[in-house]
Design an enzyme around this catalytic site. Structure first.
Site, short mmCIF file in Angstrom:
data_model
loop_
_atom_site.label_atom_id
_atom_site.label_comp_id
_atom_site.label_asym_id
_atom_site.label_seq_id
_atom_site.Cartn_x
_atom_site.Cartn_y
_atom_site.Cartn_z
N TYR A 52 -20.82 -2.14 35.22
CA TYR A 52 -21.10 -1.00 36.15
C TYR A 52 -22.56 -0.89 36.33
O TYR A 52 -23.54 -0.98 35.24
CB TYR A 52 -20.65 0.43 35.14
CG TYR A 52 -20.62 1.65 36.03
CD1 TYR A 52 -19.83 1.66 37.10
CD2 TYR A 52 -21.59 2.54 35.84
CE1 TYR A 52 -19.72 2.78 37.91
CE2 TYR A 52 -21.58 3.77 36.53
CZ TYR A 52 -20.88 3.66 37.54
OH TYR A 52 -20.96 5.09 38.35
N GLU A 79 -19.71 3.17 23.80
CA GLU A 79 -20.93 3.62 23.28
C GLU A 79 -20.86 3.66 21.80
O GLU A 79 -21.88 3.47 21.10
CB GLU A 79 -20.95 5.37 23.97
CG GLU A 79 -21.13 5.22 25.36
CD GLU A 79 -20.94 6.70 25.76
OE1 GLU A 79 -20.92 7.82 24.75
OE2 GLU A 79 -21.23 7.08 26.80
N CYS A 99 -17.13 -3.51 33.10
CA CYS A 99 -17.77 -1.98 33.30
C CYS A 99 -18.59 -1.66 32.07
O CYS A 99 -19.72 -2.32 32.09
CB CYS A 99 -16.85 -0.90 33.17
SG CYS A 99 -17.12 0.83 33.81
N HIS A 100 -18.62 -0.71 31.38
CA HIS A 100 -19.40 -0.62 30.30
C HIS A 100 -19.07 -1.05 28.78
O HIS A 100 -19.95 -1.20 28.11
CB HIS A 100 -19.24 0.96 29.89
CG HIS A 100 -19.79 2.07 30.69
ND1 HIS A 100 -19.41 2.26 31.97
CD2 HIS A 100 -21.07 2.71 30.85
CE1 HIS A 100 -20.05 3.04 32.79
NE2 HIS A 100 -21.17 3.43 32.09
N GLY A 150 -15.26 2.03 29.89
CA GLY A 150 -15.15 3.37 29.70
C GLY A 150 -16.22 4.11 28.85
O GLY A 150 -17.25 3.10 28.64
N ARG A 151 -16.08 5.12 28.02
CA ARG A 151 -17.07 5.50 27.10
C ARG A 151 -16.81 4.86 25.84
O ARG A 151 -17.89 4.88 24.80
CB ARG A 151 -16.88 6.97 27.05
CG ARG A 151 -17.42 7.78 28.22
CD ARG A 151 -17.66 9.34 27.87
NE ARG A 151 -16.74 9.88 26.92
CZ ARG A 151 -16.24 11.21 26.97
NH1 ARG A 151 -16.76 11.75 27.53
NH2 ARG A 151 -15.27 11.21 25.99
#
Length: 191
Positions: free
Chosen positions: A137, A91, A117-118, A87-88
């Site tokens: 991802y 970050e 993923c991320h 997900g985000r």
């Protein structure tokens, strides 16, 4: 009972947080879901990412996920394995020195790590993907390459295992991802 550490955060992918958490609890692990600057009982907001034919995933509000442990009380040596969600959240989680230190510990000790993923962005920042083959991802693939790893493109329903590390591109890979992580943990499931 073996303990698993799960690192998540605000706007982590909903399924990538809840499904591993619940599946690992289901098979008998004690799972400590944590987020920097948050305590047991606090919540993180998740985001639902879906694949609906656009050039990238769509994002919608998810659930409020209640953390099961206080981040500042984490001692990596108390855990049998680590889950890093996507997900985000990665970050900003990759900017946290404690998160990076925890990830490095698991790789230094060759303990099982599952990242999706991320979430791989945290691994690249930690400098632990060099010489490894993994997936993520697709938009994170260039980061894997820059960090010295080999990015392997696989269908979103699959996972890649390299030593103590299992990775998957996105939540459709949960069956493979969790199965391979359980193998790394030495779990035996009898049918």
């Amino acid at each position: 009972m073996k303990k698993i550490l799960l690192i998540t955060g605000d706007f982590a992918e909903d399924y990538e947080t809840m499904v591993p958490y619940q599946m690992l609890l289901m098979v008998g692990y004690e799972v400590h879901a944590v987020c920097p600057d948050k305590k047991k009982g606090d919540s993180v907001k998740t985001a639902i990412h879906d694949f609906e034919g656009d050039q990238t995933y769509t994002e919608k509000p998810g659930h409020n996920f209640q953390l099961s442990y206080t981040f500042d009380e984490v001692k990596p040596e108390n855990y049998a394995g680590l889950v890093v969600v996507g997900g985000r959240a990665p970050e900003y989680l990759r900017l946290n020195k404690q998160v990076i230190g925890i990830v490095k510990y698991f790789f230094e000790k060759d303990l099982p790590v599952a990242a999706m993923c991320h979430g791989i962005q945290i691994l690249t920042t930690a400098g632990v993907v060099s010489g490894r083959t993994l997936t993520a991802y697709p938009a994170v693939g260039p980061e894997v390459t820059i960090a010295g790893g080999t990015y392997k493109e696989v269908p979103p329903t699959e996972s890649v295992v390299d030593g103590n590390l299992v990775t998957s591109p996105a939540w459709p890979g949960h069956p493979s991802f969790i199965r391979e992580f359980l193998k790394l943990l030495g779990a035996k499931i009898a049918l």
